[in-house]
Design a protein around this motif. Structure first.
Motif, PDB file in Angstrom:
ATOM      1  N   VAL A   1     -18.811 -14.671  -1.173  1.00  0.00           N
ATOM      2  CA  VAL A   1     -17.940 -14.015  -0.165  1.00  0.00           C
ATOM      3  C   VAL A   1     -18.571 -13.705   1.112  1.00  0.00           C
ATOM      4  O   VAL A   1     -19.877 -13.035   1.330  1.00  0.00           O
TER       5      VAL A   1
ATOM      6  N   ARG B   1     -12.572 -10.934 -14.013  1.00  0.00           N
ATOM      7  CA  ARG B   1     -14.084 -10.732 -12.569  1.00  0.00           C
ATOM      8  C   ARG B   1     -15.377 -11.037 -12.545  1.00  0.00           C
ATOM      9  O   ARG B   1     -15.852 -12.225 -11.736  1.00  0.00           O
TER      10      ARG B   1
ATOM     11  N   ALA C   1     -16.271 -14.349 -10.336  1.00  0.00           N
ATOM     12  CA  ALA C   1     -17.124 -13.772  -9.198  1.00  0.00           C
ATOM     13  C   ALA C   1     -18.492 -15.278  -9.540  1.00  0.00           C
ATOM     14  O   ALA C   1     -19.342 -15.213  -8.417  1.00  0.00           O
TER      15      ALA C   1
ATOM     16  N   ILE D   1     -11.160  -7.736  -4.983  1.00  0.00           N
ATOM     17  CA  ILE D   1     -11.689  -6.534  -4.659  1.00  0.00           C
ATOM     18  C   ILE D   1     -10.363  -5.896  -5.103  1.00  0.00           C
ATOM     19  O   ILE D   1     -10.345  -3.991  -5.498  1.00  0.00           O
ATOM     20  N   LEU D   2      -8.769  -6.158  -4.555  1.00  0.00           N
ATOM     21  CA  LEU D   2      -7.561  -5.332  -4.692  1.00  0.00           C
ATOM     22  C   LEU D   2      -7.457  -6.439  -5.465  1.00  0.00           C
ATOM     23  O   LEU D   2      -7.333  -7.013  -6.050  1.00  0.00           O
ATOM     24  N   TYR D   3      -6.133  -5.176  -6.179  1.00  0.00           N
ATOM     25  CA  TYR D   3      -5.333  -5.520  -7.388  1.00  0.00           C
ATOM     26  C   TYR D   3      -4.012  -5.804  -6.921  1.00  0.00           C
ATOM     27  O   TYR D   3      -3.488  -5.404  -5.845  1.00  0.00           O
TER      28      TYR D   3
ATOM     29  N   GLN E   1     -17.985  -9.134   9.527  1.00  0.00           N
ATOM     30  CA  GLN E   1     -18.759  -7.228   9.824  1.00  0.00           C
ATOM     31  C   GLN E   1     -19.092  -6.080   9.365  1.00  0.00           C
ATOM     32  O   GLN E   1     -19.469  -5.528   9.515  1.00  0.00           O
ATOM     33  N   ARG E   2     -19.698  -6.982   7.993  1.00  0.00           N
ATOM     34  CA  ARG E   2     -20.317  -5.956   6.940  1.00  0.00           C
ATOM     35  C   ARG E   2     -21.361  -7.261   5.695  1.00  0.00           C
ATOM     36  O   ARG E   2     -20.913  -7.877   5.388  1.00  0.00           O
TER      37      ARG E   2
ATOM     38  N   LYS F   1      -8.696 -10.148  -0.192  1.00  0.00           N
ATOM     39  CA  LYS F   1      -9.545  -9.259  -0.638  1.00  0.00           C
ATOM     40  C   LYS F   1      -8.696  -9.341  -2.399  1.00  0.00           C
ATOM     41  O   LYS F   1      -9.423  -9.297  -3.383  1.00  0.00           O
TER      42      LYS F   1
ATOM     43  N   TYR G   1       1.016  -1.284  -0.254  1.00  0.00           N
ATOM     44  CA  TYR G   1      -0.127  -0.349  -0.075  1.00  0.00           C
ATOM     45  C   TYR G   1       0.668   1.080   0.420  1.00  0.00           C
ATOM     46  O   TYR G   1       2.034   1.329   0.192  1.00  0.00           O
TER      47      TYR G   1
ATOM     48  N   PHE H   1     -18.375 -11.418   4.138  1.00  0.00           N
ATOM     49  CA  PHE H   1     -17.558 -10.969   4.823  1.00  0.00           C
ATOM     50  C   PHE H   1     -18.220 -10.300   6.656  1.00  0.00           C
ATOM     51  O   PHE H   1     -19.524 -10.025   6.300  1.00  0.00           O
TER      52      PHE H   1
ATOM     53  N   THR I   1     -10.414 -12.649  -3.722  1.00  0.00           N
ATOM     54  CA  THR I   1     -11.574 -12.747  -4.394  1.00  0.00           C
ATOM     55  C   THR I   1     -12.358 -11.762  -5.807  1.00  0.00           C
ATOM     56  O   THR I   1     -12.672 -10.707  -6.222  1.00  0.00           O
TER      57      THR I   1
ATOM     58  N   SER J   1      -6.919 -10.301   5.332  1.00  0.00           N
ATOM     59  CA  SER J   1      -8.205  -9.357   4.096  1.00  0.00           C
ATOM     60  C   SER J   1      -7.362  -8.766   3.634  1.00  0.00           C
ATOM     61  O   SER J   1      -8.290  -8.989   2.226  1.00  0.00           O
TER      62      SER J   1
END
Lengths: 337, 262
Positions: free
Chosen positions: A102, A93, A97, A74-76, A106-107, A69, A14, A104, A72, A65
């Protein structure tokens, strides 16, 4: 056999903007940003075969995580490659998919204001689930996840446990071949936890679904996973059977001594390690292949006025805790890869 | 394509169900848009009634420009309102992730997730203004002129959506793009009037950089038979170029998407 999930030399860095404090710092960051690189995942490789349930564990911030991600889509990734059933999750994608589900913990992935049944209908439409099959699955899930009472309830007015059951139904309604569960039992009571574990186990056995599970609840791991991957600081530190960890660390036992008088320092015999020391209690870990419990107890009792002592069997939690605290210990269990 | 249309319709129905749960909200939303537009109109009228015309433009002619712009804005409002809040309501709370793990285009999913019925107000006001102005100005209302207006409104709507898509994509870097979208979007207010009212640079800006002029001034000029009116025929092309660039920027943003902590 071609692995279902094939991860090679995966890395994610990151880049964040370093801000100094105050308004001046904020303005400076705006015009002359100082970047700071943070390596979240480093050179990670593993393969997972069809039907495996793999526990993917590590402390907070270890990179769990971030890995999920990337898997799945979500992140490259910054480096390396991922193939899930032969698909690149980012470049392919949509194809990817269709195969995956998936959760998560927490959400929610459902629509806050829609009744559960409406949300499920919408999800089924998105995944193009064949209507008669959908009907079948819906009545099956309604039974095993006990959804009947909540089908007409909007997600926003559900309890945490109801929400998670709803999430699971939405995740499995298109019969995914690969399922990623990120903290599926977080915050749930024992009963709901148990029901969810049984659901996952049962689904895995009947559909040969591949499951990757991150959790802090070792009960999840013990009941579901035969294989464990441990990640620490973005790198894989252990990949192997759960049993190997248990056997290797099963040779350790701990004894807790309690005293009436304040503790003085103790000389421990070899193959012993002092874990916790407080005013009136002392915890000692020893390797029972080298020394017996009575020898340890004797040695301590000669030096201290012991009021009481207990012998503790190791549980997975303390084993993992030990692993986290002593990175070198990973070598002892002969990490693979 | 057919699949997406069907799916879109399905999303619309679900949205409608949610709206019916919050019935009061539904009506307040529609009415407030009409009131909002009405207030701007009163202000416009208050200024323009003082003078018979400005630089040869009459009140009705300006209403035509205003009405066309409102219709284009309505398209954007109806189909792409979620672009405003993608940062605040989806990326920041971590809700955006779910769009990326489903087997449909994430942008489609984002837009379909909330069709904004408030746009009904824009269409009511826009249609009334355009019809009123056309009648007052004795412009022909026939298949050709209606077809032309539809083409222009769609092109204009796409231009609005494209610019909002570009600014929305900045959310992938800065988390919340509402401020950026606000700055760019509100330049459309220049396009409520003939571009000749302003300094030349504004005209150039509204034609080539933030080409809202193609949603109002140029099509109105064409309908009124002004010389510059031919420019209106560029609108579909401008819209196409804008939306293509915008989608590229969006994809670039997606690559940069960092998600939020677990």
């Amino acid at each position: 056999m071609v692995p279902i999930i094939d991860v090679r030399n995966l890395g994610k860095t990151y880049r964040t903007i370093e801000k100094e404090n105050g308004v001046k710092g904020a303005v400076k960051a705006l015009f002359r940003p100082q970047y700071r690189e943070k390596v979240a995942v480093h050179d990670l490789s593993f393969q997972i075969d069809a039907g495996e349930i793999v526990g993917y564990i590590g402390v907070n911030g270890a990179g769990k995580s971030t890995t999920i991600k990337m898997l799945t889509g979500i992140l490259y990734p910054t480096t390396g490659s991922i193939a899930v059933l032969g698909h690149d999750p980012q470049r392919e994608r949509v194809a990817n998919a269709r195969n995956i589900g998936v959760v998560f913990g927490q959400r929610s992935q459902l629509w806050w204001d829609l009744a559960l049944i409406e949300s499920l209908n919408l999800v089924a439409n998105i995944y193009e689930v064949e209507p008669s099959r959908y009907k079948q699955l819906l009545s099956h899930f309604a039974e095993v996840l006990e959804l009947d009472e909540i089908l007409k309830t909007p997600i926003r007015s559900m309890s945490l446990g109801q929400k998670m059951r709803a999430e699971l139904a939405a995740t499995f309604i298109h019969e995914p071949k690969v399922v990623y569960l990120d903290e599926p039992t977080i915050g749930l009571d024992v009963m709901v936890k148990q029901r969810i574990r049984e659901f996952i186990k049962d689904y895995n056995q009947t559909h040969n679904t591949t499951v990757m599970l991150t959790t802090h609840d070792l009960g999840d791991i013990e009941q579901l996973c035969s294989r464990v991957i441990i990640i620490d600081n973005g790198s894989k530190v252990y990949d192997g059977p759960l049993n190997a960890i248990k056997q290797q660390f099963g040779k350790f036992r701990t004894i807790t001594f309690e005293t009436n008088q304040p503790m003085t320092s103790v000389n421990l015999p070899p193959a012993c390690e002092q874990l916790n020391l407080s005013e009136f209690s002392l915890e000692v870990r020893f390797d029972r292949s080298q020394i017996s419990a009575s020898q340890v107890a004797n040695a301590v009792m000669q030096q201290l006025d012991v009021a009481d002592f207990t012998l503790n069997e190791p549980d997975l939690e303390s084993i993992i805790k030990h692993l986290y605290q002593n990175p070198t210990a990973y070598n002892e269990v002969g990490a693979r890869g | 394509m057919l699949r997406y249309l069907k799916l879109y319709w399905y999303f619309v129905i679900q949205r409608f169900k949610i709206l019916m749960e919050y019935r009061l909200n539904f009506f307040i939303g529609s009415i407030s848009t009409v009131l909002f537009q009405g207030a701007s109109l009163v202000a416009l009228w208050a200024v323009l009634r003082q003078v018979p015309s400005i630089q040869g433009w009459t009140f009705e002619q300006i209403l035509l420009i205003y009405g066309l712009l409102t219709l284009s804005k309505g398209i954007n409002h109806l189909f792409a309102d979620n672009l405003w809040v993608v940062g605040r309501d989806y990326i920041r709370p971590g809700q955006f992730d779910r769009f990326l793990v489903r087997p449909i285009n994430p942008l489609f999913h984002l837009l379909a997730d909330r069709i904004c019925h408030d746009a009904i107000g824009d269409f009511i006001v826009g249609l009334s203004l355009v019809s009123y102005a056309m009648v007052q100005l004795q412009l022909p209302i026939n298949l050709a002129s209606i077809g032309f207006i539809i083409l222009m409104v769609i092109s204009g709507g796409i231009i609005f959506i494209a610019l909002n898509l570009i600014t929305a994509a900045t959310s992938f870097w800065i988390m919340d793009s509402i401020a950026v979208t606000n700055v760019v979007f509100h330049t459309n207010e220049f396009a409520q009037y003939p571009l000749t009212f302003y300094h030349r640079s504004i005209g150039v800006l509204l034609t080539w950089l933030v080409p809202y002029g193609f949603a109002s001034y140029y099509p109105a000029s064409y309908l009124l038979g002004h010389e510059i009116g031919w420019m209106a025929w560029l609108a579909p092309l401008v819209a196409l170029v804008c939306i293509m660039i915008a989608y590229k920027v969006w994809l670039l943003g997606l690559r940069n998407y960092g998600s939020t902590g677990s």
